[in-house]
Design a protein around this motif. Structure first.
Motif, short mmCIF file in Angstrom:
data_model
loop_
_atom_site.label_atom_id
_atom_site.label_comp_id
_atom_site.label_asym_id
_atom_site.label_seq_id
_atom_site.Cartn_x
_atom_site.Cartn_y
_atom_site.Cartn_z
N LEU A 272 0.82 -1.20 0.00
CA LEU A 272 0.00 0.00 0.00
C LEU A 272 0.86 1.26 0.00
N ALA A 273 2.00 1.19 0.69
CA ALA A 273 2.86 2.36 0.79
C ALA A 273 3.71 2.57 -0.43
N THR A 274 3.99 1.49 -1.18
CA THR A 274 4.89 1.57 -2.34
C THR A 274 4.12 1.20 -3.60
N SER A 275 3.96 2.15 -4.46
CA SER A 275 3.20 1.89 -5.69
C SER A 275 3.93 0.94 -6.62
N THR A 276 5.24 0.81 -6.45
CA THR A 276 6.03 -0.06 -7.34
C THR A 276 6.18 -1.47 -6.77
N PHE A 277 5.46 -1.78 -5.73
CA PHE A 277 5.58 -3.08 -5.07
C PHE A 277 5.12 -4.21 -5.97
N THR A 278 5.95 -5.25 -6.09
CA THR A 278 5.57 -6.48 -6.79
C THR A 278 6.10 -7.67 -5.99
N VAL A 279 5.42 -8.79 -6.11
CA VAL A 279 5.83 -9.98 -5.37
C VAL A 279 7.22 -10.43 -5.80
N SER A 280 7.51 -10.38 -7.08
CA SER A 280 8.80 -10.84 -7.59
C SER A 280 9.95 -9.99 -7.05
N SER A 281 9.71 -8.68 -6.91
CA SER A 281 10.78 -7.82 -6.40
C SER A 281 10.93 -7.93 -4.89
N ALA A 282 9.82 -8.24 -4.19
CA ALA A 282 9.87 -8.29 -2.74
C ALA A 282 10.30 -9.66 -2.22
N ALA A 283 10.13 -10.71 -3.03
CA ALA A 283 10.39 -12.07 -2.55
C ALA A 283 11.82 -12.28 -2.05
N PRO A 284 12.88 -11.86 -2.81
CA PRO A 284 14.24 -12.07 -2.30
C PRO A 284 14.49 -11.36 -0.97
N THR A 285 14.03 -10.12 -0.87
CA THR A 285 14.21 -9.38 0.37
C THR A 285 13.45 -10.04 1.51
N PHE A 286 12.27 -10.53 1.19
CA PHE A 286 11.43 -11.18 2.18
C PHE A 286 12.10 -12.45 2.70
N LEU A 287 12.61 -13.30 1.82
CA LEU A 287 13.26 -14.54 2.22
C LEU A 287 14.54 -14.26 3.00
N LEU A 288 15.28 -13.22 2.55
CA LEU A 288 16.50 -12.84 3.27
C LEU A 288 16.17 -12.37 4.68
N ALA A 289 15.07 -11.63 4.82
CA ALA A 289 14.67 -11.15 6.14
C ALA A 289 14.30 -12.31 7.06
N ILE A 290 13.68 -13.35 6.49
CA ILE A 290 13.32 -14.53 7.30
C ILE A 290 14.58 -15.21 7.82
N ALA A 291 15.54 -15.45 6.92
CA ALA A 291 16.79 -16.10 7.33
C ALA A 291 17.55 -15.24 8.34
N ALA A 292 17.60 -13.94 8.09
CA ALA A 292 18.30 -13.05 9.01
C ALA A 292 17.60 -12.98 10.37
N SER A 293 16.28 -13.11 10.37
CA SER A 293 15.54 -13.08 11.63
C SER A 293 15.90 -14.28 12.50
N VAL A 294 16.03 -15.46 11.87
CA VAL A 294 16.41 -16.66 12.61
C VAL A 294 17.80 -16.49 13.23
N VAL A 295 18.73 -16.00 12.41
CA VAL A 295 20.10 -15.79 12.91
C VAL A 295 20.12 -14.74 14.01
N ALA A 296 19.39 -13.65 13.80
CA ALA A 296 19.37 -12.56 14.78
C ALA A 296 18.77 -13.03 16.10
N GLY A 297 17.73 -13.86 16.04
CA GLY A 297 17.12 -14.37 17.27
C GLY A 297 18.07 -15.21 18.08
N ARG A 298 18.81 -16.08 17.40
CA ARG A 298 19.77 -16.94 18.11
C ARG A 298 20.94 -16.12 18.64
N ALA A 299 21.39 -15.12 17.87
CA ALA A 299 22.49 -14.27 18.33
C ALA A 299 22.05 -13.45 19.55
N ALA A 300 20.82 -12.94 19.52
CA ALA A 300 20.31 -12.18 20.66
C ALA A 300 20.21 -13.06 21.90
N ALA A 301 19.85 -14.32 21.70
CA ALA A 301 19.76 -15.24 22.84
C ALA A 301 21.13 -15.46 23.47
#
Length: 517
Positions: free
Chosen positions: A168-197
């Motif tokens: 909604l905030a980005t008129s240029t948003f597409t699933v194909s462009s967001a997918a790599p960033t989205f998957l990277l954020a998931i992997a980074a979230s797992v690593v960040a959670g374990r590092a924070a622990a």
């Protein structure tokens, strides 16, 4: 000052409602939802509000950590098939179904907003369900599935929610462009959670002051959420990984004198946050409805009712689809495959399907919607907030108040696996404790043997002439008992439910025999 007095009054009313709910045997969130709805229309109701961006961090982070801390990885792995069905597929199907219904009733609603609404109302909250289920003692597997679902579906639903807001905030948003960033954020979230622990355990392992320890726990909880959000990660997934990674090491390094008050504080904090979530969103309903023309108000009720019906029907239908597919798949395999789980029963699937009450995550996500986006008012925000509260209220009242009678009618039972694990682990742990004083012949040794034998219900003799003081012997024996159940959990001989029950028993034994702690 008046707002503070009003807040105290609200908390007192919530305590009374919760006590009444326990007395009549219904989940307290149902009474809180009804109380919040009534409060919204009382003359002179206090005007309390909260900054939208703060809502998710304040209401979801501690509740999520509390749930994840007690989760049993062994039990979650054993039930991964139904969990994936509910957490990923069920949330996605519910989100899309709600989006389609909302668009059909409100054609001017952008798809991103409709999907955001679907993601907000998609994840059930197991607080109300487990409150009833534990009271009637259903099969342990049903409890595990519902608790695991409430832990994990928040992550999948809020990820969809964030993607919808981004679209909604980005008129240029597409699933194909967001997918790599989205998957990277998931992997980074797992690593960040374990590092924070790891960082949290390193910092807190030497803290022995109870108030300081509890304050640091809350700072860590909110800090992990805020840092993850600022870094563009998934705060929910980061928090889950953080909590699961902290839970087991914390059991080994935290003494009972710190763990017991800590658990009490967290239980109180989660209750207060549930209360405030219902109150804050309830207080927003009255200004929303009073500002609408009668015909628009009627339309809001139609949308809210349709969405409520959709989330109930879709969950029940999806549970039936899972039941049919699993039965069909097992029918194609001759015999029962080695190590496979028992087939779900029809009554068990109906119970899980009807346990779809929405709660604090839905309320907090609705509150977190920004008032403005791209310099303009957020489209249909009032409708989303009103619908979210209606879905929470409707599911808690309709499903929450009928789940108990439904379970009593079904009379679901199992062979009490947690109780069986508790008895086996208690026997082995206490025998390990008695072994530490074998060969020691002294008054204090005999006292310790008698104490532990009374728990084991079987006395064992000992010989020797080593004199040690009572506190040291008792502490040594108790440490052996703790190490036994830690090892049994580590090797998946018992689950976390059994472990935490025994952990509490040993904590009280330690406190009773070490009063200076």
């Amino acid at each position: 000052m008046s707002e503070f007095v009003a807040l105290l009054g609200l908390l007192l009313a919530a305590v009374l409602l919760a006590a009444l709910a326990r007395r009549v045997g219904v989940p307290y969130p149902a009474f809180l939802a009804l109380g919040g709805a009534c409060l919204a229309f009382l003359p002179g109701a206090p005007a309390l509000s909260i900054e939208p961006r703060l809502a998710l961090a304040l209401f979801v982070a501690p509740v999520l950590l509390d749930a994840a801390f007690d989760a049993s990885p062994r039990d979650l792995k054993e039930n991964w098939v139904p969990l994936v069905n509910l957490v990923v597929l069920g949330v996605a199907v519910t989100t899309m179904a709600v989006a389609v219904v909302a668009r059909a009733l409100m054609p001017g609603m952008p798809w991103a907003v409709a999907i955001g609404l679907g993601a907000i109302v998609a994840p059930p909250d197991a607080t109300a369900a487990t409150a009833i289920l534990r009271h009637v003692k259903p099969p342990h597997r049903i409890l595990t599935i519902l608790e695991g679902e409430s832990l994990l579906n928040d992550a999948s639903a809020l990820m969809i929610y964030r993607l919808a807001l981004g679209a909604l905030a980005t008129s240029t948003f597409t699933v194909s462009s967001a997918a790599p960033t989205f998957l990277l954020a998931i992997a980074a979230s797992v690593v960040a959670g374990r590092a924070a622990a790891w960082l949290s355990l390193t910092v807190t392992k030497n803290i022995r002051d109870v108030p300081t320890s509890i304050i640091v726990q809350f700072i860590n909880t909110f800090g992990v959420w805020i840092v993850a959000e600022e870094a563009g990660l998934s705060p929910v997934l980061t928090m889950v990984c953080f909590a699961v990674s902290v839970a087991r090491p914390a059991s080994e390094i935290t003494p009972a004198r710190m763990r017991i008050p800590s658990y009490a504080v967290w239980e109180t904090a989660v209750f207060v946050l549930n209360v405030l979530a219902f109150v804050f969103i309830g207080l927003q309903i009255r200004p929303i409805l009073t500002s609408l023309a009668p015909e628009v108000r009627l339309q809001y009720f139609w949308v809210a009712g349709a969405v409520l019906l959709t989330v109930i029907v879709v969950r029940m239908a999806w549970a039936m689809v899972y039941y049919a597919v699993v039965r069909w798949h097992r029918g194609r395999v001759r015999g029962r495959p080695p190590g496979s789980r028992p087939l779900p029963s029809f009554r068990g699937v109906l119970t899980v399907g009807w346990s779809g009450m929405r709660g604090i995550v839905t309320l907090a996500a609705a509150l977190a919607i920004p008032i403005h986006i791209n310099g303009a008012a957020f489209p249909f925000r009032d409708l989303i907030v009103f619908t979210a509260f209606a879905v929470v209220l409707g599911t808690l009242v309709i499903q929450g108040l009928t789940l108990g009678p439904l379970l009593r009618t079904f009379n679901l039972r199992d062979d009490s696996p947690v109780e069986r694990e508790v008895n086996a682990a208690r026997d082995r742990a206490l025998r390990a404790a008695l072994a530490t004083v074998d060969g020691i012949d002294s008054d204090v040794a005999r006292t310790v043997r008698q104490e532990f034998a009374s728990h084991l219900r079987a006395a064992r003799g000992a010989d020797g002439d080593l004199e040690v003081n009572h506190e040291e012997l008792h502490r040594s024996a108790l440490a052996a008992a703790r190490r036994t159940i830690l090892d049994m959990r580590e090797h998946d001989e018992i689950g976390d439910d059994a472990f935490h029950q025994l952990e509490r028993e040993f904590d009280w034994m330690e406190m009773a025999n070490d009063p200076e702690e």
